[in-house]
Design a protein around this motif. Structure first.
Motif, mmCIF file in Angstrom:
data_model
loop_
_atom_site.group_PDB
_atom_site.id
_atom_site.type_symbol
_atom_site.label_atom_id
_atom_site.label_comp_id
_atom_site.label_asym_id
_atom_site.label_seq_id
_atom_site.Cartn_x
_atom_site.Cartn_y
_atom_site.Cartn_z
ATOM 1 N N GLY A 1 0.676 -1.214 0.085
ATOM 2 C CA GLY A 1 -0.077 0.134 0.079
ATOM 3 C C GLY A 1 0.836 1.417 0.103
ATOM 4 N N ASP A 2 1.944 1.055 -0.113
ATOM 5 C CA ASP A 2 2.846 2.278 -0.217
ATOM 6 C C ASP A 2 3.270 2.650 -1.376
ATOM 7 O OD1 ASP A 2 4.639 0.828 2.817
ATOM 8 O OD2 ASP A 2 3.169 2.352 2.707
ATOM 9 N N THR A 3 3.589 4.100 -1.804
ATOM 10 C CA THR A 3 3.963 4.547 -2.749
ATOM 11 C C THR A 3 4.898 5.745 -2.669
ATOM 12 O OG1 THR A 3 1.974 6.040 -2.898
ATOM 13 C CG2 THR A 3 1.819 4.119 -3.918
ATOM 14 N N LEU A 4 5.433 5.679 -3.680
ATOM 15 C CA LEU A 4 6.461 6.942 -3.691
ATOM 16 C C LEU A 4 6.752 7.744 -5.109
ATOM 17 C CD1 LEU A 4 9.110 8.363 -2.115
ATOM 18 C CD2 LEU A 4 10.661 6.341 -3.207
ATOM 19 N N TYR A 5 6.567 9.008 -5.225
ATOM 20 C CA TYR A 5 6.745 9.721 -6.353
ATOM 21 C C TYR A 5 7.862 10.647 -6.576
ATOM 22 C CZ TYR A 5 1.714 7.902 -6.705
ATOM 23 O OH TYR A 5 0.666 7.377 -6.811
ATOM 24 N N LEU A 6 8.242 10.886 -7.773
ATOM 25 C CA LEU A 6 9.299 12.036 -8.024
ATOM 26 C C LEU A 6 8.452 13.326 -7.867
ATOM 27 C CD1 LEU A 6 12.180 12.615 -9.513
ATOM 28 C CD2 LEU A 6 10.482 12.702 -11.612
ATOM 29 N N ASP A 7 9.171 13.933 -7.107
ATOM 30 C CA ASP A 7 8.721 15.518 -6.762
ATOM 31 C C ASP A 7 7.896 16.126 -7.854
ATOM 32 O OD1 ASP A 7 11.080 16.617 -4.257
ATOM 33 O OD2 ASP A 7 9.490 15.095 -4.244
ATOM 34 N N LEU A 8 8.390 15.908 -9.093
ATOM 35 C CA LEU A 8 7.941 16.650 -10.373
ATOM 36 C C LEU A 8 6.635 16.101 -10.597
ATOM 37 C CD1 LEU A 8 11.076 17.071 -12.639
ATOM 38 C CD2 LEU A 8 9.959 18.891 -11.121
ATOM 39 N N VAL A 9 6.307 14.906 -10.463
ATOM 40 C CA VAL A 9 4.882 14.199 -10.679
ATOM 41 C C VAL A 9 3.774 14.049 -9.664
ATOM 42 C CG1 VAL A 9 6.011 13.178 -12.506
ATOM 43 C CG2 VAL A 9 5.453 11.745 -10.363
ATOM 44 N N GLU A 10 4.374 14.557 -8.255
ATOM 45 C CA GLU A 10 3.759 14.491 -7.042
ATOM 46 C C GLU A 10 2.354 15.087 -7.344
ATOM 47 O OE1 GLU A 10 4.978 13.020 -3.769
ATOM 48 O OE2 GLU A 10 2.749 12.753 -3.686
ATOM 49 N N GLY A 11 1.182 14.531 -7.043
ATOM 50 C CA GLY A 11 -0.203 15.100 -7.200
ATOM 51 C C GLY A 11 -0.780 14.991 -8.595
ATOM 52 N N ARG A 12 0.071 14.776 -9.554
ATOM 53 C CA ARG A 12 -0.439 14.574 -10.946
ATOM 54 C C ARG A 12 -0.469 13.027 -11.468
ATOM 55 N NH1 ARG A 12 2.400 16.190 -15.025
ATOM 56 N NH2 ARG A 12 4.543 16.301 -13.897
ATOM 57 N N PHE A 13 0.527 12.079 -10.907
ATOM 58 C CA PHE A 13 0.337 10.953 -11.252
ATOM 59 C C PHE A 13 0.075 10.034 -10.084
ATOM 60 C CE2 PHE A 13 3.906 11.169 -14.851
ATOM 61 C CZ PHE A 13 3.523 11.859 -15.475
ATOM 62 N N THR A 14 -0.529 8.612 -10.603
ATOM 63 C CA THR A 14 -0.953 7.865 -9.527
ATOM 64 C C THR A 14 -0.628 6.508 -9.978
ATOM 65 O OG1 THR A 14 -2.936 9.386 -8.742
ATOM 66 C CG2 THR A 14 -2.815 6.822 -8.061
ATOM 67 N N ILE A 15 0.314 5.891 -9.052
ATOM 68 C CA ILE A 15 0.399 4.463 -9.441
ATOM 69 C C ILE A 15 -0.609 3.445 -8.516
ATOM 70 C CG2 ILE A 15 2.304 4.422 -7.589
ATOM 71 C CD1 ILE A 15 3.855 2.620 -9.492
#
Length: 121
Positions: free
Chosen positions: A52-66
């Motif tokens: 249930g854990d996810t990690l995002y590149l700052d540049l895509v945070e809030g726009r991409f969902t894995i």
């Protein structure tokens, strides 16, 4: 080994959903990540998921969902509000170590052929 699909041409501000299907086997429980590569550039990790854990590149945070669907042996990357700088070939892979939770591509293996994303008006 994974097979990526879902790429295409989209206008800025548009959306795409990429799929990463595990070929012939169940999805591993290890971290699975999505990476972007542009011509002449290195693979850059954009998102990864483990349980249930996810990690995002700052540049895509809030726009991409894995997300992952174990019943379909598939990991998805929903990309919204796309920008021209999001363009590239997108790959997915899984980390070698069960303990790893990272966006560093050196930790990953089992790369597919990639799927091209073009963001242009």
């Amino acid at each position: 080994q994974f097979a990526e699909s879902g790429g295409g041409l989209v206008q800025p501000g548009g959306s795409l959903r990429l799929s990463c299907e595990s070929s012939g086997t169940a999805l591993p429980t290890n971290t699975i990540g999505w990476f972007r590569q542009v011509p002449g550039g290195e693979r850059v990790g954009v998102a990864c998921i483990k349980g249930g854990d996810t990690l995002y590149l700052d540049l895509v945070e809030g726009r991409f969902t894995i997300s992952r669907d174990d019943a379909k042996n598939t990991v998805y990357l929903q990309m919204d509000s796309l920008k021209p700088e999001d363009a590239g070939v997108y790959y997915c892979a899984a980390v070698r170590s069960e303990l790893a939770f990272t966006l560093h591509d050196e930790a990953y293996s089992g790369w597919g052929q990639g799927t091209q994303v073009t963001v242009s008006s």
